[in-house]
Scaffold this motif. Structure first.
Motif, PDB file in Angstrom:
ATOM      1  N   ASP A 274       0.846  -1.192   0.000  1.00 14.89           N
ATOM      2  CA  ASP A 274       0.000   0.000   0.000  1.00 14.89           C
ATOM      3  C   ASP A 274       0.878   1.237   0.000  1.00 14.89           C
ATOM      4  O   ASP A 274       1.629   1.483   0.955  1.00 14.89           O
ATOM      5  CB  ASP A 274      -0.913  -0.003   1.227  1.00 14.89           C
ATOM      6  CG  ASP A 274      -2.023   1.033   1.130  1.00 14.89           C
ATOM      7  OD1 ASP A 274      -1.826   2.061   0.450  1.00 14.89           O
ATOM      8  OD2 ASP A 274      -3.090   0.810   1.720  1.00 14.89           O
ATOM      9  N   LEU A 275       0.802   2.023  -1.060  1.00 19.95           N
ATOM     10  CA  LEU A 275       1.623   3.220  -1.185  1.00 19.95           C
ATOM     11  C   LEU A 275       1.328   4.224  -0.082  1.00 19.95           C
ATOM     12  O   LEU A 275       2.225   4.934   0.374  1.00 19.95           O
ATOM     13  CB  LEU A 275       1.398   3.855  -2.564  1.00 19.95           C
ATOM     14  CG  LEU A 275       2.238   5.099  -2.887  1.00 19.95           C
ATOM     15  CD1 LEU A 275       3.725   4.767  -2.863  1.00 19.95           C
ATOM     16  CD2 LEU A 275       1.851   5.671  -4.250  1.00 19.95           C
ATOM     17  N   ARG A 276       0.077   4.288   0.348  1.00 21.34           N
ATOM     18  CA  ARG A 276      -0.251   5.223   1.429  1.00 21.34           C
ATOM     19  C   ARG A 276       0.535   4.895   2.685  1.00 21.34           C
ATOM     20  O   ARG A 276       1.070   5.789   3.359  1.00 21.34           O
ATOM     21  CB  ARG A 276      -1.747   5.192   1.729  1.00 21.34           C
ATOM     22  CG  ARG A 276      -2.159   6.075   2.886  1.00 21.34           C
ATOM     23  CD  ARG A 276      -3.628   5.935   3.218  1.00 21.34           C
ATOM     24  NE  ARG A 276      -4.452   6.773   2.354  1.00 21.34           N
ATOM     25  CZ  ARG A 276      -5.779   6.768   2.376  1.00 21.34           C
ATOM     26  NH1 ARG A 276      -6.414   5.938   3.180  1.00 21.34           N
ATOM     27  NH2 ARG A 276      -6.465   7.560   1.582  1.00 21.34           N
ATOM     28  N   SER A 277       0.648   3.620   3.007  1.00 21.54           N
ATOM     29  CA  SER A 277       1.415   3.210   4.191  1.00 21.54           C
ATOM     30  C   SER A 277       2.898   3.481   4.005  1.00 21.54           C
ATOM     31  O   SER A 277       3.588   3.896   4.941  1.00 21.54           O
ATOM     32  CB  SER A 277       1.182   1.715   4.472  1.00 21.54           C
ATOM     33  OG  SER A 277      -0.180   1.453   4.707  1.00 21.54           O
ATOM     34  N   ILE A 278       3.410   3.254   2.795  1.00 22.85           N
ATOM     35  CA  ILE A 278       4.823   3.511   2.517  1.00 22.85           C
ATOM     36  C   ILE A 278       5.131   4.993   2.698  1.00 22.85           C
ATOM     37  O   ILE A 278       6.137   5.370   3.315  1.00 22.85           O
ATOM     38  CB  ILE A 278       5.180   3.043   1.089  1.00 22.85           C
ATOM     39  CG1 ILE A 278       5.034   1.519   0.975  1.00 22.85           C
ATOM     40  CG2 ILE A 278       6.597   3.469   0.721  1.00 22.85           C
ATOM     41  CD1 ILE A 278       5.208   0.999  -0.439  1.00 22.85           C
ATOM     42  N   ILE A 279       4.277   5.854   2.156  1.00 24.71           N
ATOM     43  CA  ILE A 279       4.487   7.298   2.270  1.00 24.71           C
ATOM     44  C   ILE A 279       4.449   7.725   3.731  1.00 24.71           C
ATOM     45  O   ILE A 279       5.290   8.510   4.193  1.00 24.71           O
ATOM     46  CB  ILE A 279       3.426   8.059   1.455  1.00 24.71           C
ATOM     47  CG1 ILE A 279       3.626   7.808  -0.050  1.00 24.71           C
ATOM     48  CG2 ILE A 279       3.491   9.554   1.741  1.00 24.71           C
ATOM     49  CD1 ILE A 279       2.537   8.406  -0.920  1.00 24.71           C
ATOM     50  N   ALA A 280       3.466   7.225   4.484  1.00 27.52           N
ATOM     51  CA  ALA A 280       3.351   7.592   5.898  1.00 27.52           C
ATOM     52  C   ALA A 280       4.598   7.170   6.672  1.00 27.52           C
ATOM     53  O   ALA A 280       5.019   7.859   7.612  1.00 27.52           O
ATOM     54  CB  ALA A 280       2.111   6.936   6.498  1.00 27.52           C
ATOM     55  N   GLU A 281       5.212   6.069   6.266  1.00 27.20           N
ATOM     56  CA  GLU A 281       6.393   5.566   6.969  1.00 27.20           C
ATOM     57  C   GLU A 281       7.641   6.383   6.640  1.00 27.20           C
ATOM     58  O   GLU A 281       8.461   6.669   7.519  1.00 27.20           O
ATOM     59  CB  GLU A 281       6.616   4.097   6.597  1.00 27.20           C
ATOM     60  CG  GLU A 281       7.810   3.460   7.291  1.00 27.20           C
ATOM     61  CD  GLU A 281       7.981   2.006   6.915  1.00 27.20           C
ATOM     62  OE1 GLU A 281       9.061   1.459   7.216  1.00 27.20           O
ATOM     63  OE2 GLU A 281       7.070   1.423   6.306  1.00 27.20           O
ATOM     64  N   VAL A 282       7.806   6.796   5.383  1.00 26.40           N
ATOM     65  CA  VAL A 282       9.044   7.464   4.973  1.00 26.40           C
ATOM     66  C   VAL A 282       8.965   8.984   5.043  1.00 26.40           C
ATOM     67  O   VAL A 282       9.999   9.652   4.959  1.00 26.40           O
ATOM     68  CB  VAL A 282       9.444   7.051   3.532  1.00 26.40           C
ATOM     69  CG1 VAL A 282       9.586   5.550   3.424  1.00 26.40           C
ATOM     70  CG2 VAL A 282       8.436   7.569   2.503  1.00 26.40           C
ATOM     71  N   THR A 283       7.745   9.541   5.191  1.00 28.25           N
ATOM     72  CA  THR A 283       7.611  10.998   5.185  1.00 28.25           C
ATOM     73  C   THR A 283       8.498  11.677   6.229  1.00 28.25           C
ATOM     74  O   THR A 283       9.173  12.661   5.915  1.00 28.25           O
ATOM     75  CB  THR A 283       6.143  11.408   5.384  1.00 28.25           C
ATOM     76  OG1 THR A 283       5.396  11.022   4.230  1.00 28.25           O
ATOM     77  CG2 THR A 283       6.010  12.910   5.566  1.00 28.25           C
ATOM     78  N   PRO A 284       8.551  11.207   7.493  1.00 27.67           N
ATOM     79  CA  PRO A 284       9.426  11.882   8.460  1.00 27.67           C
ATOM     80  C   PRO A 284      10.889  11.874   8.031  1.00 27.67           C
ATOM     81  O   PRO A 284      11.619  12.824   8.278  1.00 27.67           O
ATOM     82  CB  PRO A 284       9.214  11.063   9.748  1.00 27.67           C
ATOM     83  CG  PRO A 284       7.873  10.434   9.575  1.00 27.67           C
ATOM     84  CD  PRO A 284       7.778  10.122   8.110  1.00 27.67           C
ATOM     85  N   ARG A 285      11.299  10.811   7.363  1.00 23.00           N
ATOM     86  CA  ARG A 285      12.698  10.695   6.940  1.00 23.00           C
ATOM     87  C   ARG A 285      12.991  11.613   5.755  1.00 23.00           C
ATOM     88  O   ARG A 285      14.084  12.165   5.638  1.00 23.00           O
ATOM     89  CB  ARG A 285      12.993   9.236   6.567  1.00 23.00           C
ATOM     90  CG  ARG A 285      14.457   8.971   6.186  1.00 23.00           C
ATOM     91  CD  ARG A 285      14.672   7.481   5.994  1.00 23.00           C
ATOM     92  NE  ARG A 285      16.004   7.178   5.513  1.00 23.00           N
ATOM     93  CZ  ARG A 285      17.086   7.100   6.262  1.00 23.00           C
ATOM     94  NH1 ARG A 285      16.980   7.328   7.554  1.00 23.00           N
ATOM     95  NH2 ARG A 285      18.262   6.805   5.748  1.00 23.00           N
ATOM     96  N   LEU A 286      12.004  11.777   4.871  1.00 22.33           N
ATOM     97  CA  LEU A 286      12.202  12.605   3.685  1.00 22.33           C
ATOM     98  C   LEU A 286      12.021  14.080   3.975  1.00 22.33           C
ATOM     99  O   LEU A 286      12.336  14.917   3.136  1.00 22.33           O
ATOM    100  CB  LEU A 286      11.221  12.179   2.578  1.00 22.33           C
ATOM    101  CG  LEU A 286      11.349  10.742   2.072  1.00 22.33           C
ATOM    102  CD1 LEU A 286      10.351  10.493   0.966  1.00 22.33           C
ATOM    103  CD2 LEU A 286      12.767  10.452   1.589  1.00 22.33           C
ATOM    104  N   GLY A 287      11.443  14.421   5.133  1.00 19.32           N
ATOM    105  CA  GLY A 287      11.239  15.828   5.462  1.00 19.32           C
ATOM    106  C   GLY A 287       9.813  16.095   5.843  1.00 19.32           C
ATOM    107  O   GLY A 287       8.892  15.675   5.136  1.00 19.32           O
ATOM    108  N   GLY A 288       9.593  16.788   6.938  1.00 20.94           N
ATOM    109  CA  GLY A 288       8.248  17.028   7.447  1.00 20.94           C
ATOM    110  C   GLY A 288       7.456  18.032   6.649  1.00 20.94           C
ATOM    111  O   GLY A 288       6.287  18.251   6.912  1.00 20.94           O
ATOM    112  N   GLY A 289       8.076  18.684   5.657  1.00 23.76           N
ATOM    113  CA  GLY A 289       7.388  19.725   4.917  1.00 23.76           C
ATOM    114  C   GLY A 289       6.415  19.222   3.883  1.00 23.76           C
ATOM    115  O   GLY A 289       5.769  20.004   3.183  1.00 23.76           O
ATOM    116  N   LEU A 290       6.296  17.899   3.729  1.00 20.69           N
ATOM    117  CA  LEU A 290       5.397  17.362   2.699  1.00 20.69           C
ATOM    118  C   LEU A 290       3.932  17.525   3.086  1.00 20.69           C
ATOM    119  O   LEU A 290       3.061  17.508   2.234  1.00 20.69           O
ATOM    120  CB  LEU A 290       5.717  15.879   2.464  1.00 20.69           C
ATOM    121  CG  LEU A 290       7.090  15.604   1.827  1.00 20.69           C
ATOM    122  CD1 LEU A 290       7.330  14.099   1.778  1.00 20.69           C
ATOM    123  CD2 LEU A 290       7.187  16.203   0.448  1.00 20.69           C
TER     124      LEU A 290
END
Length: 766
Positions: free
Chosen positions: A681-697
């Protein structure tokens, strides 16, 4: 030496369980206020007389020999001598045994009554109505407080017969009917409105409060015993079913307001003992654990259990509210996935009431806590803005709205987003209202009912005004983004959407009328259409944008690559499917489109970052060749038996459900049925990596359109999502939207992989 029959053993077992629970229930009176006003033995014997009278009335309703078999049950045979004793000679255990016998006999008599009434009616469709009237005629005068039995005995009689009904019966429908006639909607009102009760005591209010407290105490102990019994795997039947009818347990809990009473005893807090028992039931039913409440936190996919079991469990949880032991958002998601939307609403309401109950008493307006739009005037602005955004109320409301979105139930999402506005948030409300309006306008145009389109526009305008005002007044940190795009521009875009749909349907007169009403310019000449298209290109992803599938990369190509055609032929599927192996690093994005007119998938889209396929599921599943082609291509991919390293979807649970429900010609279904498909599930992947990629998303709450904007630079135009996907041929706009929907999953995953790898290499070099 004769052996006991299985039926006899079951009756002994049930009687033992009922007596044990009744013993704990009557002993709980000791802790109630002024218990000496109602001695335990007198209460038990009074309840036994009531049930004996109930059985006699049921027998007399039928012919004289109608109930001969009911008095022949093994329990009555063994304990018949108790009935002949003088009441003063009874011990408590003997009295409880007698009460148990009378409860079982009364239950059997009522079952026989329903059976005989139904047999006597020639019109079977009306038989249940006549049986219901017969039950009311028998039960109503018997189970009402009168001079012959005090109110506490009546409450105990109700609990005893409820216990007897809760032991699984072969005729569940009749048991449910009897429980509806016997168990009251709310016990205290029956006695508060009893004229004899009010006249029997000068100080009615104080005595009523004492009786209610003791009755609730007995009901709490009864509910607790049933919950523990239902959670105990050792007492379940051989086929794995629960021996306890959970619908009856829910009726008992609701009739006596057990959850509310528990919170009253604990100053508004959870009744920990009752909460653990309720959580143990969840763990037992959903996870197969033996009543261990600690396992109730982990709620996975919807179990293979009928709604008749899940629904009463959720009702019990909603009333008892064991939030320290279960995750309410997990239960809400489970309820929605099983189409138990009413149960999901009950859970949300309970979670919200828990949060509101923690607010200062000055805000409760005599304990009344309104819902929906009324809550805005009910709560002070400072309280609205101070409510924690991660409370159980916010989590539950967010889940029920998001699942409605994922299932594309826009009307339902709009209702929930409006009702739970202050907990689901203004973004969800804006998204739901906009997509619901798009969906409705599309249907109105198809039905040629364009004269009421402006009503939908007004609803969107009101939504935009409300969100803007609440954001200013209450300090909401609104990002002004939803699946429909920027909220502040939705009023303009819903009008543009209407014009496009009317223009495509050649309904120019209707469009001109609306343009005058809205003080806008409408022209259906090609030049204006090109101008509008250019404006949309700047906001939304286009098929021929750079890096998109239609972008020309060869010097020999003078224009964009053509849109993919719909694959409706088995041979075409077998020929084109290998294209998914070329490019994209072995990652395939997938999405499905469906329509309310069919219960399965109307279109399946598969895409790498380079190639896209649109697969016509309804056409291919008409023939065996089509199903065979799907099995060795699509089915193989979803079982990880292909070249695809990953299959990526976005909030794809409903897609999988509908793929499994698709037709199939042949014994073996073309889509995997026995195991969860190989999907991430891409939604779960995004939720998991968002803090690592930057909180500005800003992806705390997001849809695929918002994710496209964050990772790919433009939004995904969701207007075509509301179109009729069951019609053929699909329009070019539908094909472009469908292709980009699947491609976006693969493209976003590729971006995430690249960024994650860059961060990893940077951290390694440091």
């Amino acid at each position: 030496m004769s052996t006991m029959a299985d039926d006899d053993y079951d009756q002994f077992s049930a009687a033992s369980q009922i007596s044990s629970i009744l013993l704990n229930s009557v002993q709980s009176i000791d802790s109630a206020k002024e218990a000496h006003d109602a001695p335990i033995l007198t209460t038990v014997l009074g309840a036994s007389r009531i049930l004996h009278h109930l059985k006699s009335r049921a027998i007399s309703f039928c012919s004289e020999d109608a109930m001969g078999a009911s008095d022949d049950n093994v329990i009555t045979k063994i304990d018949a001598h108790n009935c002949s004793k003088n009441e003063n000679d009874h011990s408590l255990n003997e009295s409880l045994t007698l009460l148990t016998c009378d409860a079982i006999a009364a239950k059997d008599a009522l079952h026989e009554l329903v059976h005989r009434v139904n047999l006597s009616r020639k019109q079977s469709k009306k038989s249940s109505g006549h049986a219901w009237k017969a039950l009311e005629f028998v039960a109503s005068p018997t189970l009402s407080a009168d001079s012959e039995a005090n109110e506490l005995s009546t409450a105990l009689a109700l609990l005893a017969v409820g216990l007897a009904l809760s032991m699984n019966s072969a005729d569940a429908s009749t048991t449910k009917m009897i429980a509806g006639a016997i168990l009251p909607g709310e016990w205290k009102h029956r006695f508060n409105q009893s004229e004899k009760f009010q006249k029997s005591d000068g100080d009615h209010s104080e005595r009523a409060a004492n009786v209610h407290a003791m009755a609730h105490s007995m009901a709490r102990a009864t509910t607790l015993g049933l919950l523990r019994l239902a959670s105990d795997k050792s007492v379940q039947s051989a086929n794995g079913n629960h021996n306890i009818d959970l619908q009856i347990v829910a009726k008992i809990e609701n009739a006596f307001s057990v959850g509310t009473f528990g919170r009253t005893l604990n100053a508004g807090k959870e009744d920990e003992v009752l909460s653990k028992a309720a959580a143990g039931l969840v763990a037992s039913v959903l996870n197969g654990n033996n009543g261990d409440a600690d396992f109730a936190h982990d709620i996975g996919h919807a179990p293979l259990i009928s709604n008749d079991i899940i629904a009463p469990v959720l009702s019990i949880i909603s009333n008892i509210r064991p939030w320290s032991f279960v995750r309410v958002e997990g239960l809400v998601k489970l309820a929605c996935s099983m189409d138990l939307w009413h149960s999901a609403e009950l859970l949300c309401d309970a979670a919200i009431d828990t949060v509101l109950s923690s607010l200062p008493t000055s805000t409760t307006q005599n304990g009344l806590k309104p819902r929906g739009e009324e809550m805005g005037s009910f709560l002070a602005d400072s309280l609205i803005s101070s409510l924690p955004r991660n409370s159980i109320a916010h989590l539950a409301a967010g889940v029920i709205i998001d699942v409605a979105f994922d299932n594309r139930l826009y009307r339902r999402a709009d209702v929930f987003a409006s009702e739970y506005y202050f907990f689901g948030g203004p973004e969800r409300f804006a998204e739901a209202r906009y997509l619901h309006a798009c969906d409705t306008i599309d249907k109105l145009i198809k039905k040629r009912k364009v004269q009421i389109i402006d009503k939908q526009i007004e609803r969107v305008d009101e939504m935009v005004a409300r969100v803007r005002e609440d954001s200013r007044r209450c300090g909401y940190q609104t990002r002004w983004h939803g699946e429909g795009g920027a909220t502040e521009t939705m009023s303009v875009r819903i009008r543009e959407f209407s014009f496009r749909r009317l223009r495509a349907s050649n309904m120019h007169a209707a469009a001109t009328r609306l343009a005058k009403l809205w003080d806008m310019h409408y022209d259906h000449d090609p030049f204006q259409m090109m101008e509008e298209l250019e404006k949309r290109r700047l906001t939304y992803l286009q098929w021929d944008d750079e890096e998109c599938p239609g972008c020309s990369t060869s010097a020999d190509e003078s224009g964009p690559l053509p849109l993919p055609e719909l694959i409706s032929n088995p041979d075409d599927l077998l020929i084109q499917f290998p294209l998914l192996g070329g490019g994209g690093g072995g990652t395939v994005g997938f999405d499905c489109e469906f329509h309310e007119s069919i219960p399965f998938v109307a279109l399946l889209q598969l895409s790498t970052t380079k190639n896209t396929l649109l697969i016509d599921i309804p056409a291919l599943t008409l023939t065996k060749d089509g199903c065979d082609a799907l099995r060795i291509t699509v089915g193989k991919m979803f079982t990880r038996s292909s070249d695809a390293q990953r299959v990526i979807g976005f909030a794809c649970k409903e897609d999988i459900k509908r793929l499994r429900a698709s037709p199939c010609v042949g014994a073996d279904h073309w889509f995997p049925q026995d195991e969860y498909p190989y999907v991430e599930d891409l939604r779960s992947i995004i939720a998991e990596v968002t803090p690592r990629l930057g909180g500005g998303l800003g992806l705390q709450h997001f849809g695929l359109s918002r994710a496209c904007e964050a990772f790919l630079g433009k939004q995904l135009d969701k207007a075509e999502q509301c179109s009729d996907w069951a019609t053929r041929p699909l329009s070019p706009e539908q094909r472009e939207y469908a292709a980009l929907d699947a491609w976006a999953c693969a493209a976003i995953h590729s971006k995430i992989t690249t960024k994650t790898e860059q961060i990893r290499m940077k951290e390694g070099s440091e």
